[in-house]
Motif scaffolding. Structure first.
Motif, PDB file in Angstrom:
ATOM      1  N   ARG A  76     -28.091   4.134  30.050  1.00 34.76           N
ATOM      2  CA  ARG A  76     -28.313   4.988  31.509  1.00 34.76           C
ATOM      3  C   ARG A  76     -29.152   4.313  32.245  1.00 34.76           C
ATOM      4  N   ALA A  77     -30.356   4.532  31.238  1.00 32.72           N
ATOM      5  CA  ALA A  77     -31.482   4.127  32.032  1.00 32.72           C
ATOM      6  C   ALA A  77     -30.966   2.331  32.701  1.00 32.72           C
ATOM      7  N   ALA A  78     -30.402   1.826  32.209  1.00 33.49           N
ATOM      8  CA  ALA A  78     -30.354  -0.080  33.210  1.00 33.49           C
ATOM      9  C   ALA A  78     -29.682   0.717  34.476  1.00 33.49           C
ATOM     10  N   VAL A  79     -28.652   1.674  34.273  1.00 33.58           N
ATOM     11  CA  VAL A  79     -27.788   1.315  34.986  1.00 33.58           C
ATOM     12  C   VAL A  79     -28.454   2.341  36.238  1.00 33.58           C
ATOM     13  N   GLY A  80     -29.329   3.438  36.167  1.00 33.54           N
ATOM     14  CA  GLY A  80     -29.920   4.537  36.618  1.00 33.54           C
ATOM     15  C   GLY A  80     -28.403   5.799  36.953  1.00 33.54           C
ATOM     16  N   ALA A  81     -29.502   6.642  37.050  1.00 35.50           N
ATOM     17  CA  ALA A  81     -29.255   7.897  37.399  1.00 35.50           C
ATOM     18  C   ALA A  81     -27.880   8.237  38.196  1.00 35.50           C
ATOM     19  N   ASP A  82     -28.159   7.717  39.152  1.00 36.29           N
ATOM     20  CA  ASP A  82     -26.989   7.721  40.682  1.00 36.29           C
ATOM     21  C   ASP A  82     -26.094   6.765  40.076  1.00 36.29           C
ATOM     22  N   ILE A  83     -25.124   5.843  39.567  1.00 36.21           N
ATOM     23  CA  ILE A  83     -24.072   4.890  39.026  1.00 36.21           C
ATOM     24  C   ILE A  83     -23.408   5.822  37.785  1.00 36.21           C
ATOM     25  N   ALA A  84     -24.949   6.643  37.067  1.00 38.56           N
ATOM     26  CA  ALA A  84     -24.156   6.613  35.581  1.00 38.56           C
ATOM     27  C   ALA A  84     -23.510   8.010  35.872  1.00 38.56           C
ATOM     28  N   ASN A  85     -24.056   9.022  36.794  1.00 37.37           N
ATOM     29  CA  ASN A  85     -23.611  10.405  37.464  1.00 37.37           C
ATOM     30  C   ASN A  85     -22.130  10.044  38.005  1.00 37.37           C
ATOM     31  N   GLY A  86     -22.563   8.726  38.913  1.00 37.84           N
ATOM     32  CA  GLY A  86     -20.708   8.302  39.589  1.00 37.84           C
ATOM     33  C   GLY A  86     -19.927   7.772  39.263  1.00 37.84           C
ATOM     34  N   TYR A  87     -20.002   7.527  37.443  1.00 39.18           N
ATOM     35  CA  TYR A  87     -19.462   6.744  36.436  1.00 39.18           C
ATOM     36  C   TYR A  87     -18.499   8.326  36.140  1.00 39.18           C
ATOM     37  N   TYR A  88     -19.239   9.163  35.329  1.00 36.65           N
ATOM     38  CA  TYR A  88     -18.907  10.479  35.221  1.00 36.65           C
ATOM     39  C   TYR A  88     -18.132  11.260  36.168  1.00 36.65           C
ATOM     40  N   ALA A  89     -18.443  10.746  37.404  1.00 35.77           N
ATOM     41  CA  ALA A  89     -17.561  11.741  38.495  1.00 35.77           C
ATOM     42  C   ALA A  89     -15.905  11.163  38.553  1.00 35.77           C
ATOM     43  N   ASP A  90     -16.345   9.418  38.480  1.00 38.82           N
ATOM     44  CA  ASP A  90     -15.110   9.000  38.777  1.00 38.82           C
ATOM     45  C   ASP A  90     -13.850   8.910  37.670  1.00 38.82           C
ATOM     46  N   GLU A  91     -14.725   9.311  36.111  1.00 38.71           N
ATOM     47  CA  GLU A  91     -13.727   9.623  35.091  1.00 38.71           C
ATOM     48  C   GLU A  91     -13.336  11.017  34.883  1.00 38.71           C
ATOM     49  N   SER A  92     -14.006  12.014  35.331  1.00 40.56           N
ATOM     50  CA  SER A  92     -13.613  12.869  36.030  1.00 40.56           C
ATOM     51  C   SER A  92     -12.069  13.576  36.244  1.00 40.56           C
ATOM     52  N   VAL A  93     -12.287  12.411  37.932  1.00 41.44           N
ATOM     53  CA  VAL A  93     -11.193  12.679  39.086  1.00 41.44           C
ATOM     54  C   VAL A  93      -9.600  12.152  38.156  1.00 41.44           C
ATOM     55  N   LYS A  94     -10.089  11.017  37.560  1.00 41.52           N
ATOM     56  CA  LYS A  94      -8.932  10.072  36.941  1.00 41.52           C
ATOM     57  C   LYS A  94      -8.484  11.145  36.281  1.00 41.52           C
ATOM     58  N   ILE A  95      -8.914  11.430  35.049  1.00 38.62           N
ATOM     59  CA  ILE A  95      -8.662  12.692  34.188  1.00 38.62           C
ATOM     60  C   ILE A  95      -7.622  14.011  34.796  1.00 38.62           C
ATOM     61  N   THR A  96      -8.482  14.521  35.816  1.00 34.49           N
ATOM     62  CA  THR A  96      -8.194  15.920  36.356  1.00 34.49           C
ATOM     63  C   THR A  96      -7.163  15.807  37.377  1.00 34.49           C
ATOM     64  N   ASN A  97      -7.227  15.163  38.243  1.00 30.24           N
ATOM     65  CA  ASN A  97      -5.832  14.349  39.335  1.00 30.24           C
ATOM     66  C   ASN A  97      -5.018  14.894  39.069  1.00 30.24           C
ATOM     67  N   PRO A  98      -4.633  14.392  38.214  1.00 27.51           N
ATOM     68  CA  PRO A  98      -2.714  13.964  38.013  1.00 27.51           C
ATOM     69  C   PRO A  98      -2.600  15.877  37.100  1.00 27.51           C
ATOM     70  N   VAL A  99      -3.104  16.225  36.378  1.00 29.15           N
ATOM     71  CA  VAL A  99      -3.333  17.499  36.071  1.00 29.15           C
ATOM     72  C   VAL A  99      -3.724  18.425  37.318  1.00 29.15           C
ATOM     73  N   VAL A 100      -4.403  17.857  38.553  1.00 29.31           N
ATOM     74  CA  VAL A 100      -4.114  19.481  38.782  1.00 29.31           C
ATOM     75  C   VAL A 100      -2.863  19.311  40.193  1.00 29.31           C
ATOM     76  N   LYS A 101      -2.030  17.756  40.487  1.00 31.34           N
ATOM     77  CA  LYS A 101      -1.404  17.329  41.497  1.00 31.34           C
ATOM     78  C   LYS A 101      -0.130  18.368  40.506  1.00 31.34           C
ATOM     79  N   PHE A 102       0.462  18.184  38.696  1.00 26.87           N
ATOM     80  CA  PHE A 102       1.014  18.665  38.203  1.00 26.87           C
ATOM     81  C   PHE A 102       0.831  20.070  38.085  1.00 26.87           C
ATOM     82  N   LEU A 103      -0.122  20.945  37.690  1.00 27.26           N
ATOM     83  CA  LEU A 103      -0.089  22.722  38.071  1.00 27.26           C
ATOM     84  C   LEU A 103       0.208  22.821  39.852  1.00 27.26           C
ATOM     85  N   ALA A 104       0.223  21.999  40.486  1.00 29.49           N
ATOM     86  CA  ALA A 104       0.317  22.475  41.535  1.00 29.49           C
ATOM     87  C   ALA A 104       1.822  22.178  42.144  1.00 29.49           C
ATOM     88  N   ARG A 105       2.832  21.675  41.334  1.00 32.15           N
ATOM     89  CA  ARG A 105       4.109  21.462  41.597  1.00 32.15           C
ATOM     90  C   ARG A 105       5.160  23.092  40.860  1.00 32.15           C
TER      91      ARG A 105
END
Length: 140
Positions: free
Chosen positions: A47-76
């Motif tokens: 985290r120190a090597a890549v910086g907080a912005d990149i780490a937080n972006g990584y966390y957000a991207d990984e979360s979206v990969k998990i939740t987006n398909p679920v959101v679409k499934f539930l919407a159906r």
């Protein structure tokens, strides 16, 4: 009823969602659903090597990969769910969020480890059951 759906993108999450959507007499769209996913923190040196912005972006991207398909499934299935993601220990974060958010139920899939497997590896479900004051529904 206010329901926290703990999701991780695994096949066990899919089983939990299938159970949820086939039991609308209990889990109707009138309930208040929140999708919740937890990302394990990066090692502090990484985290120190890549910086907080990149780490937080990584966390957000990984979360979206998990939740987006679920959101679409539930919407159906005409279920609208809020999405929340956190960084930390999954079992502890699920239990803490359930209590602080005043949820009526936590629902999650379980990998179904043996007792020996839980002893050696632990499991998110075991941690949630140990720390959660809110009722938990595990779907296997």
């Amino acid at each position: 009823m206010k329901i926290l759906l703990a999701v991780d993108g695994s096949a066990f999450t899919k089983k939990m969602l299938a159970y949820l959507t086939t039991h609308d007499e209990v889990f109707s769209s009138d309930n208040d659903f929140t999708l919740f996913t937890v990302q394990s923190p990066l090692p502090s040196r990484a985290r120190a090597a890549v910086g907080a912005d990149i780490a937080n972006g990584y966390y957000a991207d990984e979360s979206v990969k998990i939740t987006n398909p679920v959101v679409k499934f539930l919407a159906r299935h005409k279920i609208d769910a809020k999405v929340v993601h956190k960084v930390g220990s999954p079992g502890e974060m699920i239990a803490k969020t359930a209590a602080m958010g005043k949820f009526d139920l936590v629902m999650m899939g379980s990998h179904g480890h043996s007792a020996l497997g839980n002893l050696v590896m632990g499991s998110v479900a075991t941690q949630v059951l140990a720390h959660c004051a809110v009722p938990v529904l595990l779907v296997r």
